[in-house]
Design a protein around this motif. Structure first.
Motif, PDB file in Angstrom:
ATOM      1  N   ILE B  73       0.751  -1.405  -0.028  1.00 19.21           N
ATOM      2  CA  ILE B  73       0.076  -0.370  -0.475  1.00 19.21           C
ATOM      3  C   ILE B  73       1.311   1.062   0.096  1.00 19.21           C
ATOM      4  O   ILE B  73       2.102   0.680   0.770  1.00 19.21           O
ATOM      5  N   PRO B  74       0.527   2.532  -0.323  1.00 27.47           N
ATOM      6  CA  PRO B  74       1.214   3.276  -0.576  1.00 27.47           C
ATOM      7  C   PRO B  74       1.467   4.247   0.499  1.00 27.47           C
ATOM      8  O   PRO B  74       0.327   3.470   1.818  1.00 27.47           O
ATOM      9  N   GLN B  75       2.195   4.545   1.008  1.00 25.58           N
ATOM     10  CA  GLN B  75       3.452   5.386   2.273  1.00 25.58           C
ATOM     11  C   GLN B  75       4.268   4.172   3.108  1.00 25.58           C
ATOM     12  O   GLN B  75       4.474   4.202   4.030  1.00 25.58           O
ATOM     13  N   GLU B  76       3.653   2.776   2.377  1.00 26.62           N
ATOM     14  CA  GLU B  76       4.632   1.597   3.296  1.00 26.62           C
ATOM     15  C   GLU B  76       4.984   0.653   2.521  1.00 26.62           C
ATOM     16  O   GLU B  76       6.338   0.353   2.713  1.00 26.62           O
ATOM     17  N   PHE B  80       9.142   0.582   3.588  1.00 25.49           N
ATOM     18  CA  PHE B  80      10.244  -1.066   3.502  1.00 25.49           C
ATOM     19  C   PHE B  80      10.691  -0.943   2.021  1.00 25.49           C
ATOM     20  O   PHE B  80      11.204  -1.948   2.497  1.00 25.49           O
TER      21      PHE B  80
END
Lengths: 292, 292, 292
Positions: B73-76, B80
C-alpha cells in the motif's frame, strides 16, 4: 446512554469481575467444552484480513465448524459486524478501502457487543497500520493477538519487528501485554514457542504447537479468526479468557498432530486443516500443555 | 550526486563490469552456494503481487527459508523497500492502489539499491499494466522475468500473448530479451520449456522443470519472488546473474521432484512446496541442466 | 443494429427457441461431449471474483484445461471481456474498484456476446452487492448461480441468507429461479444437496456432489468459473443450458471421487483438483445423476 459513556462497558465490567483464580484443571475442562460449543453454535465469523491468508483463514474456520464471511468493504462491514457472532480485524494489507471498513466494523462491533479480535500484523515498522491500530484500540478489541514485537509496538514500547517476524522473545513482551490488556479491558495473547495469555490480572502459558506453523503463511493469522469463532461461541463475556485459551489449544494441538504426519510445509498445511476438523474435547483433555 | 544522475548506477556499472565468460561448472558451483546463502541470510522479501498468487508465493518464500512481507500500500511500500533484502513487483492485478505502491517501492528500491524483480504479467494486451510497466522500467529492475510474449511486449516488439499465456516461443523472444537487458542494464529471464537468461552480454539456457508448473496458478509468479530472495542473498551485485540462474535451478529442480510424486496439479502443488523446502546444493550439483 | 436495440438479443432468441424437450440420455451424451470440448478449445476465462477464492478458482480452471485470467480493474476488464471465451462475475468482496470493473466487463460481455455467469454471493443481506447485482442483471448474465437464499434475494423474494450460507431449501427457491430465468432470458442454477437448473421453460435436477465441497472455501465459487469455461466452449448459445449442466456434472462427480479419498477438508481440496483434471466423458456416462 450518552456519547460520553462507552457503550459496551458491560463487557468490560464482566471481564473485570471474572478474576477468579485460574486452575489448570478447570481451564482444561472449559476448553474441552468450548470445542463442542463451536460445533453446536456454528458461529458466523466476519473476517477482515490480509490478501495473503484469506483462503487459509476461511478454510480453518470451515474446518472447526464456523461460517466465515469476509465482509470487508465500507457500508457492508459495519452492518455485518452487528449480525456476526465474532469479528477478526487483521492489519496485514490495509488498503485504504479495507482500513475504512475495519474502522466501521470495529465501531459497530463495539456498540453491538460483538466480540472482536485485533491482529496488528507488522505494526511498529509500517506507518499506515501503526496509526490505524491505535484508532482501532479505541473500540476496545476483546482480544489483541500478535507476536512479541507486535505487542510491544502496539503498546508503544518498541519500534516493531522485522517484517512480519518478531525480533523479541515472548518474555520481553509480557509486561507490555499486561499493560495493554488493562488499557483495553480485554485479553492479550502473545504467540511464540510458548504462548502467553493475559487479561491484565490473570496470565497463563500454553505450550502446544509446531514450528511448521511459522512455515505456512497464515499460520498465525488464521488463529485470530479461530479466536473470534471461539469468542462468538462463548456463553457469556465472562468466559472470553478461557475461550481464547481454548482456541489456542485446539489450534496448536491440531498443529502438533499435523506435524507428525507432514513431510514439509506443503503437506503440513493440508494435514493441519484435516486435523483442525477433527480435534476433539478428548484431545484437549489428553494433550493440552497448560502452565499457570 | 545530483538528481540528474541515476543514483544506483553503481549497480549497473558492477553488472556491466562482471562480463567474465561463464563456465558451466562455475555456474553450477555458484548456484549450489547460493542455496546455502538463502538459508543463512533469511532474506526479507517484499512482495507486491497479484491477488491470485499471494498465498502460494508467500509459502514458496517460507519454504526456501526467506521471510515474505506483502507490503503493497502507498506510504508503506516505499519505506519498506529500503529495508527489504529484495523486492518483487508482479503486475497481475494492478489496482490503482497497488500500482501507486509499486511505483513508490520501485523508486525506493532503486535509490536504496535494494535488488528488485519485475514480472510484467499479461503486459501488451492490457492497457493499464502496459503503461505501468514502462514507468517501472525507469527504476531499472535488476531482473525482468516473464514468458516470451510478455518479454516481447515489454520490449515493444509485439502486442502480447493470450491472457497470461504466451503465444510465442522462447527463441522468438531472445533478441528482445538481450535488447531489454541492455536497456535496463540488468537481467532478463524468459520462462519456457527451456529458460533463457541474459544480461545483454552473456546468456544461458536452463533445462529443468515440469509442465505441471503451468497447471498451478502462481507457478510462474512465485519464481519471481524466489529470484528476489536470491538477489537479496547475493554477496554483491556482481553475482546477480548467477543468483538469478540459481533461483531458477532450485525452483525447477524442486518442480521435477514434485512431479515425480504427483497425481495431478493439486498434489503437485503440495509436493512442490515440500520439495522446495528440501532442495539442496547437492541437488544442484547432480541435477542442474545448464547449457551455455 | 441501432443503439436502441439490445445488441445481444440474438442470444436470448436462440435460448428461447431452444425449448426442445430434454431427454436424460441426450443430456448425458451432450455433457460427455462438453468435457472433451473444453480440452480442445482451452477457453480463456476472465474471472472477477472475491479475494478469498481467487487461487482455488484459478487452479480449478487450470485443472479442467481452461486458461484463467483475473482481469478485474477498470479500463482493462471491459476490453478483456470482448476477447475472453467466457466471464465470471462473483460478488463475494466487491471493492469499489472491482465493482466498477465488474460493470464494465458485464457491459462489454453483453455487447460482444461473450457468455457470462453471475454469482451473487451473500446478496440480500449486504447493501452494496445487492444494488450492484441488480445493475448487473441489466447486462443479462447467461447464467446466474447461487444458493437458494441468494437466488431468492436476487429475485427480490427474500432478504437473503446467513452470511454466505443459505437459510432456504432448493425447493423454496425454484419458483424464484424460473421467474429470474425468464427475466434475464438466461439460465439459473441453484446449488444444494441436489442442484436445480432452469432456463425458465425447462428444468432439471442434478444429484452428484459431496458435502465436503461446502467445507472448502471456493467450493461453490469456483463452479461459477467452470460454468463460464463450459459456456465458452459451447459450439453455440443454443446449448448453453446443456453446457451449464455439464459443468455441474463434471464438477460434482470430481467432488464425489475426491471425497472417497479424503481424510478431511484439507486433503479433499487437493484430491478435488487432481480429480477435476482427470474427470472424463466416461465418468459422465457412468456416474451422472440426472432427474428430469
Amino acid at each position: 446512554m450518552t456519547s460520553a459513556t462507552p457503550p459496551s462497558n458491560n463487557t468490560s465490567l464482566t471481564s473485570s469481575q471474572a478474576q477468579q483464580p485460574l486452575s489448570e484443571s478447570a481451564l482444561r475442562a472449559l476448553a474441552a467444552t468450548a470445542i463442542e460449543q463451536i460445533g453446536k453454535k456454528q458461529p458466523l465469523v466476519q473476517v477482515i484480513t490480509n490478501s495473503v491468508v484469506t483462503n487459509f483463514t476461511a478454510n480453518a474456520l470451515l474446518a472447526i465448524g464456523a461460517a466465515p464471511a469476509m465482509v470487508d468493504i465500507p457500508q457492508e462491514a459495519g452492518p455485518f459486524a452487528t449480525l456476526a457472532s465474532g469479528l477478526l480485524i487483521n492489519l496485514g494489507t490495509p488498503t485504504p478501502t479495507q482500513a475504512q471498513a475495519a474502522l466501521e466494523a470495529a465501531q459497530a462491533a463495539h456498540h453491538a457487543q460483538t466480540p472482536w479480535v485485533l491482529d496488528p500484523v507488522a505494526v511498529g515498522i509500517l506507518p499506515v497500520r501503526t496509526a490505524l491500530a491505535q484508532q482501532l484500540l479505541d473500540f476496545k478489541p476483546n482480544v489483541v493477538r500478535g507476536n512479541a514485537s507486535e505487542i510491544l509496538a502496539v503498546s508503544g514500547q518498541s519500534a516493531g519487528g522485522r517484517g512480519v517476524d518478531t525480533t523479541n522473545t515472548v518474555e520481553q513482551a509480557q509486561q507490555a501485554a499486561v499493560a495493554l490488556a488493562l488499557r483495553i479491558q480485554g485479553i492479550v495473547a502473545i504467540s511464540g514457542p510458548e504462548d502467553f495469555v493475559t487479561d491484565g490480572h490473570r496470565h497463563i502459558r500454553l505450550g502446544n504447537g509446531s514450528a511448521l506453523l511459522t512455515k505456512v503463511t497464515g499460520g498465525g493469522c488464521a488463529l485470530g479468526s479461530v479466536m473470534a469463532a471461539y469468542l462468538g461461541s462463548s456463553p457469556s463475556p465472562s468466559t472470553y479468557f478461557e475461550y481464547t485459551c481454548a482456541a489456542i489449544l485446539a489450534y496448536t494441538i491440531a498443529a502438533e498432530q499435523a506435524a507428525a504426519q507432514a513431510q514439509g510445509p506443503g503437506s503440513f498445511a493440508l494435514h493441519f486443516i484435516d486435523r483442525l476438523a477433527q480435534v476433539s474435547a478428548h484431545d484437549i483433555h489428553i494433550h493440552a500443555k497448560i502452565s499457570i
